[in-house]
Design an enzyme around this catalytic site. Sequence first.
Site, PDB file in Angstrom:
ATOM      1  N   TRP A 160      27.423  -8.362 -28.399  1.00 25.42           N
ATOM      2  CA  TRP A 160      27.685  -9.786 -29.072  1.00 25.42           C
ATOM      3  C   TRP A 160      26.585 -10.565 -29.842  1.00 25.42           C
ATOM      4  CZ3 TRP A 160      23.965 -12.911 -27.649  1.00 25.42           C
ATOM      5  CH2 TRP A 160      23.279 -12.611 -26.426  1.00 25.42           C
ATOM      6  N   ASN A 161      25.279  -9.813 -29.892  1.00 24.88           N
ATOM      7  CA  ASN A 161      24.313 -10.600 -30.439  1.00 24.88           C
ATOM      8  C   ASN A 161      24.245 -10.629 -32.049  1.00 24.88           C
ATOM      9  OD1 ASN A 161      23.402  -7.730 -30.053  1.00 24.88           O
ATOM     10  ND2 ASN A 161      21.503  -8.363 -29.444  1.00 24.88           N
ATOM     11  N   LYS A 184      35.349  -1.239 -30.335  1.00 24.92           N
ATOM     12  CA  LYS A 184      35.315  -2.237 -29.505  1.00 24.92           C
ATOM     13  C   LYS A 184      34.284  -3.236 -29.425  1.00 24.92           C
ATOM     14  CE  LYS A 184      34.136  -2.618 -25.163  1.00 24.92           C
ATOM     15  NZ  LYS A 184      33.985  -4.158 -25.698  1.00 24.92           N
ATOM     16  N   PRO A 185      34.597  -4.410 -30.304  1.00 24.12           N
ATOM     17  CA  PRO A 185      33.713  -5.447 -30.147  1.00 24.12           C
ATOM     18  C   PRO A 185      33.429  -6.073 -28.814  1.00 24.12           C
ATOM     19  CG  PRO A 185      35.487  -6.107 -31.485  1.00 24.12           C
ATOM     20  CD  PRO A 185      35.859  -4.670 -30.935  1.00 24.12           C
ATOM     21  N   GLY A 238      24.071  -1.875 -26.722  1.00 25.51           N
ATOM     22  CA  GLY A 238      24.238  -2.935 -25.547  1.00 25.51           C
ATOM     23  C   GLY A 238      23.052  -2.547 -24.513  1.00 25.51           C
ATOM     24  N   SER A 239      23.177  -3.166 -23.245  1.00 25.42           N
ATOM     25  CA  SER A 239      22.124  -2.922 -22.172  1.00 25.42           C
ATOM     26  C   SER A 239      22.167  -1.551 -21.686  1.00 25.42           C
ATOM     27  CB  SER A 239      22.891  -4.030 -21.145  1.00 25.42           C
ATOM     28  OG  SER A 239      23.956  -3.658 -20.667  1.00 25.42           O
ATOM     29  N   GLU A 260      21.997   2.800 -28.409  1.00 24.00           N
ATOM     30  CA  GLU A 260      20.961   1.948 -28.917  1.00 24.00           C
ATOM     31  C   GLU A 260      21.005   0.777 -27.641  1.00 24.00           C
ATOM     32  OE1 GLU A 260      18.984   1.925 -31.558  1.00 24.00           O
ATOM     33  OE2 GLU A 260      20.186   3.338 -32.748  1.00 24.00           O
ATOM     34  N   ARG A 288      14.032 -15.311 -33.784  1.00 23.43           N
ATOM     35  CA  ARG A 288      15.140 -15.204 -34.603  1.00 23.43           C
ATOM     36  C   ARG A 288      16.263 -14.653 -33.682  1.00 23.43           C
ATOM     37  NH1 ARG A 288      16.956  -9.603 -37.386  1.00 23.43           N
ATOM     38  NH2 ARG A 288      15.763  -8.817 -35.682  1.00 23.43           N
ATOM     39  N   GLU A 391      14.163  -7.882 -19.947  1.00 22.69           N
ATOM     40  CA  GLU A 391      14.261  -8.389 -21.377  1.00 22.69           C
ATOM     41  C   GLU A 391      14.715  -9.836 -21.211  1.00 22.69           C
ATOM     42  OE1 GLU A 391      17.786  -6.223 -22.877  1.00 22.69           O
ATOM     43  OE2 GLU A 391      16.887  -6.181 -24.763  1.00 22.69           O
ATOM     44  N   SER A 451      13.796  -4.502 -39.267  1.00 27.85           N
ATOM     45  CA  SER A 451      15.186  -3.763 -39.504  1.00 27.85           C
ATOM     46  C   SER A 451      15.411  -3.794 -41.100  1.00 27.85           C
ATOM     47  CB  SER A 451      16.110  -4.778 -38.942  1.00 27.85           C
ATOM     48  OG  SER A 451      15.894  -5.032 -37.514  1.00 27.85           O
TER      49      SER A 451
HETATM   50  P1  NAD Z   1      26.302  -5.302 -22.495  1.00 28.93           P
HETATM   51  O1  NAD Z   1      25.801  -3.639 -22.546  1.00 28.93           O
HETATM   52  O2  NAD Z   1      26.711  -6.161 -21.620  1.00 28.93           O
HETATM   53  O3  NAD Z   1      27.590  -5.203 -23.576  1.00 28.93           O
HETATM   54  C1  NAD Z   1      27.886  -4.336 -24.686  1.00 28.93           C
HETATM   55  C2  NAD Z   1      29.016  -3.636 -24.996  1.00 28.93           C
HETATM   56  O4  NAD Z   1      29.465  -2.898 -24.046  1.00 28.93           O
HETATM   57  C3  NAD Z   1      29.938  -4.974 -25.231  1.00 28.93           C
HETATM   58  O5  NAD Z   1      31.137  -4.593 -26.049  1.00 28.93           O
HETATM   59  C4  NAD Z   1      30.736  -5.035 -23.499  1.00 28.93           C
HETATM   60  O6  NAD Z   1      32.025  -5.603 -23.604  1.00 28.93           O
HETATM   61  C5  NAD Z   1      30.740  -3.407 -23.415  1.00 28.93           C
HETATM   62  N1  NAD Z   1      30.698  -2.890 -21.959  1.00 28.93           N
HETATM   63  C6  NAD Z   1      30.303  -3.687 -20.891  1.00 28.93           C
HETATM   64  N2  NAD Z   1      30.327  -2.712 -19.900  1.00 28.93           N
HETATM   65  C7  NAD Z   1      31.263  -1.823 -20.322  1.00 28.93           C
HETATM   66  C8  NAD Z   1      31.755  -0.625 -19.347  1.00 28.93           C
HETATM   67  N3  NAD Z   1      31.664  -0.639 -18.163  1.00 28.93           N
HETATM   68  N4  NAD Z   1      32.257   0.261 -20.238  1.00 28.93           N
HETATM   69  C9  NAD Z   1      32.523   0.240 -21.688  1.00 28.93           C
HETATM   70  N5  NAD Z   1      31.989  -1.054 -22.173  1.00 28.93           N
HETATM   71  C10 NAD Z   1      31.487  -1.750 -21.558  1.00 28.93           C
HETATM   72  O7  NAD Z   1      25.270  -5.666 -23.469  1.00 28.93           O
HETATM   73  P2  NAD Z   1      25.303  -7.158 -24.149  1.00 28.93           P
HETATM   74  O8  NAD Z   1      25.007  -8.297 -23.386  1.00 28.93           O
HETATM   75  O9  NAD Z   1      26.759  -7.410 -25.028  1.00 28.93           O
HETATM   76  O10 NAD Z   1      24.136  -7.080 -25.309  1.00 28.93           O
HETATM   77  C11 NAD Z   1      22.767  -7.216 -25.247  1.00 28.93           C
HETATM   78  C12 NAD Z   1      22.273  -6.078 -24.850  1.00 28.93           C
HETATM   79  O11 NAD Z   1      22.389  -5.123 -26.110  1.00 28.93           O
HETATM   80  C13 NAD Z   1      20.488  -6.171 -24.704  1.00 28.93           C
HETATM   81  O12 NAD Z   1      20.252  -5.394 -23.742  1.00 28.93           O
HETATM   82  C14 NAD Z   1      20.250  -5.704 -25.950  1.00 28.93           C
HETATM   83  O13 NAD Z   1      18.931  -5.334 -26.068  1.00 28.93           O
HETATM   84  C15 NAD Z   1      20.897  -4.758 -26.456  1.00 28.93           C
HETATM   85  N6  NAD Z   1      21.007  -4.281 -27.979  1.00 28.93           N
HETATM   86  C16 NAD Z   1      20.361  -3.180 -28.368  1.00 28.93           C
HETATM   87  C17 NAD Z   1      20.496  -3.040 -29.587  1.00 28.93           C
HETATM   88  C18 NAD Z   1      19.854  -1.898 -30.428  1.00 28.93           C
HETATM   89  O14 NAD Z   1      20.033  -1.442 -31.312  1.00 28.93           O
HETATM   90  N7  NAD Z   1      19.019  -1.164 -29.551  1.00 28.93           N
HETATM   91  C19 NAD Z   1      21.010  -3.957 -30.472  1.00 28.93           C
HETATM   92  C20 NAD Z   1      21.509  -5.059 -29.942  1.00 28.93           C
HETATM   93  C21 NAD Z   1      21.623  -5.322 -28.757  1.00 28.93           C
END
Ligand code: NAD
Length: 490
Positions: A160-161, A184-185, A238-239, A260, A288, A391, A451
């Site tokens: 989402w960020n 899938k956003p 994501g995480s 990522e 930021r 984090e 970036s």
């Molecule tokens: P998140 O892991 O909770 O969610 C990311 C995505 O995964 C969302 O679309 C979410 O709906 C989906 N998701 C969650 N559980 C899932 C599952 N069990 N199966 C499939 N999809 C699932 O992360 P977030 O809170 O949306 O984003 C923040 C995290 O993303 C932070 O840890 C951040 O560091 C990381 N991030 C990394 C980068 C990078 O390029 N390294 C860039 C941006 C964000």
Amino acid sequence: MNENQEASLLAQVPHGLFIGGEWRAASSGRTLDVTDPSTGRTIKTIADATPADGMAALDAADAAFPAWSRTPARERAEMLRRTYDLLMEREEEFALLMTMEMGKPLAEARREVAYGGEFLRWFSEETVRVQGRYGSNPEGTGRMIVTQHPVGPCFLITPWNFPLAMATRKVGPALAAGCTVVIKPAALTPLSTMFFVKLLEEAGLPKGVVNVVTTSESGALSEPIIRDPRLRKLSFTGSTPVGQSLMAQAAHGVLRTSMELGGNAPFVVFDDADLDRAVDGAIAAKFRNIGQACTAGNRFIVQRGVVEEFTRRVTERVKTFTMGRGTESGVDIGPLIDDRAVAKAVQLVDDALARGATLRTGGHATAREGTFFEPTVISDVQPGSDILREEIFGPVLAIVAFDDEHDAVRIANDTEYGLISYVYTENLARGQRMIERLETGMMGLNTGVVSNAAAPFGGWKMSGLGREGGAEGIHEYLQSKYTLTPDPFV
Ligand code: NAD
């Protein structure tokens, strides 16, 4: 921006799933609400896909793959370029939409539209530069031919960020390589991606090449897609914990994966740094996106000779920040994404203070509507504090002091993450030593923002696998084939 402009923009954003070139409701008829984190109010109600809808999207991506993968590179390139041009024409609308669904100040949202757009332009240029190799084998008995091929249908999951740039950073190289996708956003911020996909449609993208599913049930929808043998690639941002679980699922089909994941960036300032630059860089690297970036400086590691001066100067700057709804002019700090994010910032700051850190400014959630946390500076953070290990993902700048270079390297590398590091020094040899010693996939040397679509973005250690952007980015969606043929003269 007034409410009428916001309402008319929201009315243009699709609310359905995009499958096989059609916008449609979820098969269950269910919907989910998207809210503005600065007010907590619903701004749009959209389709909430079921696992069956997810499979329909994969069906469409699979059906579209043969024709798209054979479409001439020049045509694919021009499709991306047209989409880039359309995006730039509508930059202001995209920025406003992003601010409404995610909360970042409008000026930052505009920068994300520009950054996100660059992935379309960059990969439109890379599309026609995919090359193979032809040559003799060392024995002289044959010719070796190496060709590149799109991996197949891909599943792209974004956070989402950065609601637009995370989508374009994946869709751009996938389409450039000749792959089709299901994207899938995040359910918290799906609108920028849906609006972007509408541009792809306007640019004439063939049906089924890009499919979008929005859902409140990420796990249930994703698992059958990942386990389906037609899927050949999973790209996730994501995480780290979610990334680990997806990698385990991807092992079933031995899928190509790009991950990522999270970060815990050290921001190291030496006594010999240009302190004006270091303070500017620290503000950019920390605040930021309201601190909600994987590249955000997480631990400010400052040499003892300048730590007090650095702390005083960043604190002065942070005290001038204006907090508010990102659409208002002059706002530097918007809301955090939700209540959980606020609770986490509170917990991390309270833990650090309880262990002996000093609060310089901020430190609290606010009573106003929306999910706000004050921009905060804490110093003298003690080893063992949670904030050094986790984090933060919020506007909290945490400072620790160090004595010498060896100490700085040890503290900086003391994390399982390895996405990015920042180093400030005017000593060239020291800067070069830090490039070689810090265990991160990226580094800002005397700069706080790195970036760029032309650079390979990605992490070491538990921050991930693979690279997005740069010359490397397209290869995440290509697989090579080596062919041997006998020497034609023998
Ligand atoms: P998140 O892991 O909770 O969610 C990311 C995505 O995964 C969302 O679309 C979410 O709906 C989906 N998701 C969650 N559980 C899932 C599952 N069990 N199966 C499939 N999809 C699932 O992360 P977030 O809170 O949306 O984003 C923040 C995290 O993303 C932070 O840890 C951040 O560091 C990381 N991030 C990394 C980068 C990078 O390029 N390294 C860039 C941006 C964000």
